[in-house]
Design an enzyme around this catalytic site. Sequence first.
Site, PDB file in Angstrom:
ATOM      1  N   PHE A 204      -1.604  13.655  -4.476  1.00  0.00           N
ATOM      2  CA  PHE A 204      -1.224  13.283  -3.115  1.00  0.00           C
ATOM      3  C   PHE A 204      -1.461  11.796  -2.924  1.00  0.00           C
ATOM      4  O   PHE A 204      -2.564  11.298  -3.145  1.00  0.00           O
ATOM      5  CB  PHE A 204      -2.048  14.068  -2.085  1.00  0.00           C
ATOM      6  CG  PHE A 204      -1.755  13.686  -0.658  1.00  0.00           C
ATOM      7  CD1 PHE A 204      -0.561  14.045  -0.068  1.00  0.00           C
ATOM      8  CD2 PHE A 204      -2.677  12.969   0.081  1.00  0.00           C
ATOM      9  CE1 PHE A 204      -0.280  13.695   1.257  1.00  0.00           C
ATOM     10  CE2 PHE A 204      -2.416  12.606   1.400  1.00  0.00           C
ATOM     11  CZ  PHE A 204      -1.216  12.982   1.993  1.00  0.00           C
ATOM     12  N   GLY A 205      -0.400  11.083  -2.538  1.00  0.00           N
ATOM     13  CA  GLY A 205      -0.495   9.659  -2.273  1.00  0.00           C
ATOM     14  C   GLY A 205      -0.228   9.371  -0.811  1.00  0.00           C
ATOM     15  O   GLY A 205       0.676   9.958  -0.213  1.00  0.00           O
ATOM     16  N   TYR A 206      -1.003   8.482  -0.237  1.00  0.00           N
ATOM     17  CA  TYR A 206      -0.843   8.127   1.177  1.00  0.00           C
ATOM     18  C   TYR A 206      -0.741   6.605   1.360  1.00  0.00           C
ATOM     19  O   TYR A 206      -0.584   6.127   2.475  1.00  0.00           O
ATOM     20  CB  TYR A 206      -2.013   8.679   2.008  1.00  0.00           C
ATOM     21  CG  TYR A 206      -3.353   8.188   1.519  1.00  0.00           C
ATOM     22  CD1 TYR A 206      -3.909   7.018   2.018  1.00  0.00           C
ATOM     23  CD2 TYR A 206      -4.035   8.869   0.515  1.00  0.00           C
ATOM     24  CE1 TYR A 206      -5.117   6.540   1.541  1.00  0.00           C
ATOM     25  CE2 TYR A 206      -5.250   8.408   0.040  1.00  0.00           C
ATOM     26  CZ  TYR A 206      -5.778   7.238   0.558  1.00  0.00           C
ATOM     27  OH  TYR A 206      -6.969   6.773   0.066  1.00  0.00           O
ATOM     28  N   GLY A 207      -0.822   5.845   0.274  1.00  0.00           N
ATOM     29  CA  GLY A 207      -0.688   4.390   0.307  1.00  0.00           C
ATOM     30  C   GLY A 207       0.464   3.983  -0.585  1.00  0.00           C
ATOM     31  O   GLY A 207       1.581   4.459  -0.436  1.00  0.00           O
ATOM     32  N   SER A 208       0.179   3.130  -1.563  1.00  0.00           N
ATOM     33  CA  SER A 208       1.250   2.666  -2.451  1.00  0.00           C
ATOM     34  C   SER A 208       1.854   3.796  -3.277  1.00  0.00           C
ATOM     35  O   SER A 208       3.005   3.694  -3.701  1.00  0.00           O
ATOM     36  CB  SER A 208       0.742   1.553  -3.371  1.00  0.00           C
ATOM     37  OG  SER A 208      -0.292   2.016  -4.213  1.00  0.00           O
TER      38      SER A 208
ATOM     39  N   GLU B 223      -6.749   3.084  -9.517  1.00  0.00           N
ATOM     40  CA  GLU B 223      -7.566   3.177  -8.308  1.00  0.00           C
ATOM     41  C   GLU B 223      -9.026   2.804  -8.557  1.00  0.00           C
ATOM     42  O   GLU B 223      -9.907   3.160  -7.779  1.00  0.00           O
ATOM     43  CB  GLU B 223      -7.468   4.597  -7.736  1.00  0.00           C
ATOM     44  CG  GLU B 223      -6.052   5.076  -7.500  1.00  0.00           C
ATOM     45  CD  GLU B 223      -5.273   4.258  -6.479  1.00  0.00           C
ATOM     46  OE1 GLU B 223      -5.896   3.600  -5.630  1.00  0.00           O
ATOM     47  OE2 GLU B 223      -4.032   4.268  -6.540  1.00  0.00           O
TER      48      GLU B 223
END
Length: 168
Positions: free
Chosen positions: A2-6, A81
């Site tokens: 799950f990605g919420y930024g780049s 990250e």
Amino acid sequence: MFGYGSLVWRPAFDHLDKEPAFVVGWARRFWQGSTDHRGVPGAPGRVVTLVPDPGGRCWGMAYRVSQDDVERVIAQLDHREKGGYSRLELPLFKGDGSALAPRGVTYIATEDNENYLGPAPLAAIAAQVKQSRGPSGHNVEYVAELAAALRHMGAEDDHVSELAALLD
């Protein structure tokens, strides 16, 4: 994953499928310093992390990864990250509120990492973003791309859209 930024607009890892999704109880905030992507040591950029928000809903992108690729993708993301983020597994939900996955891997930066910048007035965050550039490019690009991707998904995030408006 799950990605919420780049990761919403630039996953840069192999995946079988992607779908807009959200997590519950979290909000996206530009409270993490970036000295390895959107800034440099001594002049960090600002990137997003998740912070607890009871009843909150944070939209992002869920990626389905082949079982054969999971270890490699996690190793890639652990490296990407590395600037203060830790892995966390959270339940993922579809737009209609139904369960997408009981646990999706995501990365968050908590206040106990050396790059954590914490809350600041949005105008101060915008000023820092305007000045910041790192190996992955200008910090303004990060904000603009994230805002555009969220708009494209139909996902509302006042923190991101208000910051993007200050950068125009």
